[in-house]
Design a protein around this motif. Structure first.
Motif, PDB file in Angstrom:
ATOM      1  N   SER A   1       0.880  -1.128  -0.207  1.00  0.00           N
ATOM      2  CA  SER A   1      -0.061  -0.209   0.165  1.00  0.00           C
ATOM      3  C   SER A   1       0.747   1.128   0.099  1.00  0.00           C
ATOM      4  O   SER A   1       0.422   2.377   0.286  1.00  0.00           O
ATOM      5  CB  SER A   1      -0.693  -0.127   1.238  1.00  0.00           C
ATOM      6  OG  SER A   1      -1.817  -1.132   1.277  1.00  0.00           O
ATOM      7  N   THR A   2       2.066   1.132  -0.281  1.00  0.00           N
ATOM      8  CA  THR A   2       3.019   2.365   0.014  1.00  0.00           C
ATOM      9  C   THR A   2       3.752   2.482  -1.610  1.00  0.00           C
ATOM     10  O   THR A   2       4.013   1.706  -2.073  1.00  0.00           O
ATOM     11  CB  THR A   2       4.150   1.988   1.090  1.00  0.00           C
ATOM     12  OG1 THR A   2       3.401   1.620   2.016  1.00  0.00           O
ATOM     13  CG2 THR A   2       5.200   3.075   1.100  1.00  0.00           C
ATOM     14  N   THR A   3       3.881   3.899  -1.799  1.00  0.00           N
ATOM     15  CA  THR A   3       4.827   4.077  -2.859  1.00  0.00           C
ATOM     16  C   THR A   3       5.826   5.403  -2.343  1.00  0.00           C
ATOM     17  O   THR A   3       5.793   5.810  -1.495  1.00  0.00           O
ATOM     18  CB  THR A   3       3.674   4.698  -4.076  1.00  0.00           C
ATOM     19  OG1 THR A   3       4.749   4.963  -5.326  1.00  0.00           O
ATOM     20  CG2 THR A   3       3.305   6.131  -3.642  1.00  0.00           C
ATOM     21  N   VAL A   4       6.728   5.522  -3.446  1.00  0.00           N
ATOM     22  CA  VAL A   4       7.900   6.641  -3.299  1.00  0.00           C
ATOM     23  C   VAL A   4       7.422   7.748  -3.897  1.00  0.00           C
ATOM     24  O   VAL A   4       6.787   7.653  -5.013  1.00  0.00           O
ATOM     25  CB  VAL A   4       9.354   6.203  -3.530  1.00  0.00           C
ATOM     26  CG1 VAL A   4      10.308   7.446  -3.404  1.00  0.00           C
ATOM     27  CG2 VAL A   4       9.556   5.100  -2.919  1.00  0.00           C
ATOM     28  N   VAL A   5       7.439   8.745  -3.196  1.00  0.00           N
ATOM     29  CA  VAL A   5       7.264  10.269  -3.945  1.00  0.00           C
ATOM     30  C   VAL A   5       8.652  11.081  -3.757  1.00  0.00           C
ATOM     31  O   VAL A   5       9.347  11.008  -2.945  1.00  0.00           O
ATOM     32  CB  VAL A   5       5.916  11.118  -2.819  1.00  0.00           C
ATOM     33  CG1 VAL A   5       6.091  12.533  -3.519  1.00  0.00           C
ATOM     34  CG2 VAL A   5       4.937  10.380  -2.975  1.00  0.00           C
ATOM     35  N   LYS A   6       8.679  11.809  -5.048  1.00  0.00           N
ATOM     36  CA  LYS A   6      10.018  12.186  -5.239  1.00  0.00           C
ATOM     37  C   LYS A   6       9.657  13.567  -5.934  1.00  0.00           C
ATOM     38  O   LYS A   6       9.105  13.725  -6.831  1.00  0.00           O
ATOM     39  CB  LYS A   6      10.826  11.502  -6.256  1.00  0.00           C
ATOM     40  CG  LYS A   6      11.331  10.139  -5.634  1.00  0.00           C
ATOM     41  CD  LYS A   6      12.093   9.794  -6.683  1.00  0.00           C
ATOM     42  CE  LYS A   6      12.660   8.270  -6.154  1.00  0.00           C
ATOM     43  NZ  LYS A   6      13.732   7.728  -7.261  1.00  0.00           N
ATOM     44  N   PHE A   7      10.083  14.637  -5.015  1.00  0.00           N
ATOM     45  CA  PHE A   7      10.090  16.032  -5.757  1.00  0.00           C
ATOM     46  C   PHE A   7      11.291  16.254  -6.515  1.00  0.00           C
ATOM     47  O   PHE A   7      12.458  16.393  -6.020  1.00  0.00           O
ATOM     48  CB  PHE A   7       9.806  17.209  -4.561  1.00  0.00           C
ATOM     49  CG  PHE A   7       8.408  17.281  -4.194  1.00  0.00           C
ATOM     50  CD1 PHE A   7       7.525  18.198  -4.935  1.00  0.00           C
ATOM     51  CD2 PHE A   7       7.701  16.395  -3.647  1.00  0.00           C
ATOM     52  CE1 PHE A   7       6.212  18.436  -4.380  1.00  0.00           C
ATOM     53  CE2 PHE A   7       6.395  16.584  -3.073  1.00  0.00           C
ATOM     54  CZ  PHE A   7       5.506  17.394  -3.588  1.00  0.00           C
TER      55      PHE A   7
END
Length: 166
Positions: free
Chosen positions: A111-117
Protein backbone atom coordinates in the motif's frame (compact mmCIF):
# COMPACT_ATOMS: atom_id res chain seq x y z
CA UNK A 1 30.83 17.67 51.57
CA UNK A 2 31.88 14.10 50.79
CA UNK A 3 28.36 13.00 51.67
CA UNK A 4 26.89 14.90 48.68
CA UNK A 5 29.70 14.25 46.24
CA UNK A 6 28.63 10.75 45.10
CA UNK A 7 25.04 11.88 44.46
CA UNK A 8 26.14 14.91 42.43
CA UNK A 9 28.61 12.80 40.45
CA UNK A 10 25.86 10.27 39.73
CA UNK A 11 23.53 13.07 38.65
CA UNK A 12 26.21 14.50 36.37
CA UNK A 13 26.92 11.11 34.75
CA UNK A 14 23.19 10.52 34.27
CA UNK A 15 22.80 13.89 32.55
CA UNK A 16 25.78 13.20 30.29
CA UNK A 17 24.49 9.73 29.45
CA UNK A 18 21.03 11.02 28.61
CA UNK A 19 22.47 13.78 26.46
CA UNK A 20 24.62 11.25 24.64
CA UNK A 21 21.63 9.00 24.02
CA UNK A 22 19.54 11.72 22.44
CA UNK A 23 18.57 11.02 18.86
CA UNK A 24 20.04 13.10 16.11
CA UNK A 25 17.76 16.06 15.67
CA UNK A 26 15.45 15.69 12.71
CA UNK A 27 14.41 18.63 10.63
CA UNK A 28 11.26 20.17 12.00
CA UNK A 29 8.36 21.25 9.91
CA UNK A 30 8.83 24.82 8.78
CA UNK A 31 7.13 27.13 6.36
CA UNK A 32 6.94 25.25 3.09
CA UNK A 33 8.36 26.51 -0.17
CA UNK A 34 5.23 27.99 -1.82
CA UNK A 35 6.37 26.83 -5.27
CA UNK A 36 5.36 23.29 -4.33
CA UNK A 37 2.12 23.97 -2.44
CA UNK A 38 -1.11 23.50 -4.35
CA UNK A 39 -3.62 26.30 -3.64
CA UNK A 40 -6.52 23.82 -3.40
CA UNK A 41 -7.04 20.10 -3.13
CA UNK A 42 -7.23 18.50 -6.58
CA UNK A 43 -10.82 17.54 -7.39
CA UNK A 44 -9.82 14.06 -8.56
CA UNK A 45 -7.25 11.87 -6.87
CA UNK A 46 -6.56 8.16 -6.54
CA UNK A 47 -5.38 6.17 -3.55
CA UNK A 48 -1.91 4.68 -3.42
CA UNK A 49 -3.13 1.12 -4.04
CA UNK A 50 -4.96 2.18 -7.23
CA UNK A 51 -1.97 4.26 -8.30
CA UNK A 52 0.40 1.30 -7.85
CA UNK A 53 -1.89 -1.01 -9.78
CA UNK A 54 -2.90 1.18 -12.71
CA UNK A 55 -0.30 3.92 -13.22
CA UNK A 56 1.47 4.16 -16.54
CA UNK A 57 4.83 5.89 -16.98
CA UNK A 58 4.35 9.49 -18.02
CA UNK A 59 0.75 9.67 -16.78
CA UNK A 60 -0.18 12.85 -14.84
CA UNK A 61 -1.96 11.93 -11.63
CA UNK A 62 -2.94 13.16 -8.16
CA UNK A 63 -2.47 10.61 -5.37
CA UNK A 64 -3.95 10.84 -1.88
CA UNK A 65 -2.24 9.12 1.02
CA UNK A 66 -0.71 9.34 4.45
CA UNK A 67 2.94 10.29 4.95
CA UNK A 68 4.63 7.30 6.53
CA UNK A 69 3.35 3.83 6.83
CA UNK A 70 4.86 2.63 10.06
CA UNK A 71 8.41 2.81 8.84
CA UNK A 72 10.74 5.75 8.65
CA UNK A 73 9.15 7.60 5.72
CA UNK A 74 11.90 10.13 5.09
CA UNK A 75 14.75 9.94 2.65
CA UNK A 76 17.18 12.09 4.61
CA UNK A 77 18.37 15.22 2.85
CA UNK A 78 16.10 14.70 -0.15
CA UNK A 79 12.62 15.87 -1.08
CA UNK A 80 11.34 12.31 -1.09
CA UNK A 81 9.17 10.29 1.26
CA UNK A 82 6.96 7.23 1.50
CA UNK A 83 3.23 7.65 0.95
CA UNK A 84 0.84 4.95 2.18
CA UNK A 85 -2.76 4.42 1.15
CA UNK A 86 -5.24 6.01 3.57
CA UNK A 87 -7.03 2.66 3.82
CA UNK A 88 -3.89 0.78 4.84
CA UNK A 89 -3.70 -0.25 8.47
CA UNK A 90 -1.27 1.36 10.82
CA UNK A 91 1.42 -1.12 11.82
CA UNK A 92 0.15 -3.36 14.55
CA UNK A 93 1.66 -3.04 17.96
CA UNK A 94 -0.73 -5.25 19.88
CA UNK A 95 0.14 -8.41 21.76
CA UNK A 96 -1.00 -10.70 18.94
CA UNK A 97 1.74 -9.93 16.44
CA UNK A 98 3.91 -7.02 17.58
CA UNK A 99 5.56 -4.19 15.67
CA UNK A 100 7.62 -6.49 13.40
CA UNK A 101 4.72 -8.59 12.17
CA UNK A 102 5.57 -9.86 8.65
CA UNK A 103 1.88 -9.94 7.64
CA UNK A 104 1.38 -6.29 8.59
CA UNK A 105 4.67 -5.29 6.98
CA UNK A 106 3.66 -6.99 3.70
CA UNK A 107 0.24 -5.32 3.75
CA UNK A 108 1.76 -1.89 4.33
CA UNK A 109 4.44 -2.44 1.64
CA UNK A 110 1.72 -3.28 -0.89
CA UNK A 111 0.00 0.00 0.00
CA UNK A 112 3.08 2.26 -0.19
CA UNK A 113 4.80 4.24 -2.93
CA UNK A 114 7.75 6.60 -3.12
CA UNK A 115 7.13 10.29 -3.80
CA UNK A 116 10.04 12.31 -5.18
CA UNK A 117 9.95 16.06 -5.73
CA UNK A 118 12.16 16.62 -8.73
CA UNK A 119 13.86 19.57 -10.41
CA UNK A 120 13.77 20.51 -14.11
CA UNK A 121 16.39 17.84 -14.89
CA UNK A 122 14.34 15.12 -13.17
CA UNK A 123 16.72 14.85 -10.18
CA UNK A 124 15.35 14.59 -6.65
CA UNK A 125 15.64 17.99 -4.93
CA UNK A 126 18.43 17.95 -2.35
CA UNK A 127 16.39 19.48 0.49
CA UNK A 128 14.70 17.37 3.16
CA UNK A 129 10.98 17.08 2.40
CA UNK A 130 10.06 18.12 5.95
CA UNK A 131 11.81 21.43 5.35
CA UNK A 132 10.88 21.93 1.70
CA UNK A 133 7.22 20.98 2.08
CA UNK A 134 6.50 21.53 5.79
CA UNK A 135 5.01 18.05 6.15
CA UNK A 136 4.94 15.70 9.13
CA UNK A 137 4.63 11.98 9.51
CA UNK A 138 1.04 10.63 9.41
CA UNK A 139 -0.37 13.74 7.68
CA UNK A 140 -2.79 13.13 4.86
CA UNK A 141 -1.67 14.77 1.63
CA UNK A 142 -2.59 14.89 -2.03
CA UNK A 143 0.42 14.89 -4.32
CA UNK A 144 0.38 15.84 -8.02
CA UNK A 145 2.97 14.47 -10.38
CA UNK A 146 3.95 12.07 -13.11
CA UNK A 147 3.95 8.29 -12.67
CA UNK A 148 7.22 6.48 -13.28
CA UNK A 149 7.14 2.67 -13.47
CA UNK A 150 10.48 0.88 -13.71
CA UNK A 151 11.29 -2.39 -15.51
CA UNK A 152 10.56 -4.38 -12.32
CA UNK A 153 7.07 -2.87 -12.04
CA UNK A 154 7.85 -0.55 -9.12
CA UNK A 155 6.03 2.74 -9.41
CA UNK A 156 7.03 6.12 -8.01
CA UNK A 157 5.44 9.55 -8.24
CA UNK A 158 7.70 12.26 -9.62
CA UNK A 159 5.97 15.10 -7.82
CA UNK A 160 5.48 18.74 -8.67
CA UNK A 161 2.92 19.86 -6.07
CA UNK A 162 1.37 18.94 -2.75
CA UNK A 163 -1.80 19.77 -0.86
CA UNK A 164 -1.64 19.13 2.89
CA UNK A 165 -5.01 18.24 4.42
CA UNK A 166 -5.07 19.95 7.82
Amino acid sequence: MSRYFPASVALLFTAIALAGCAKNPTPTAVAADPRYLLPAEPSVSVGVVDFRGKAKTGEAVSVIGRVGGGVKPWIEGRAAFLLVDTGAPLPCADDKCGPDCPHCAAEIAASTTVVKFVDEQGKTIAVDSRQLLGIKEEETVVVQGIANRDADGNVALMASGIFIKR
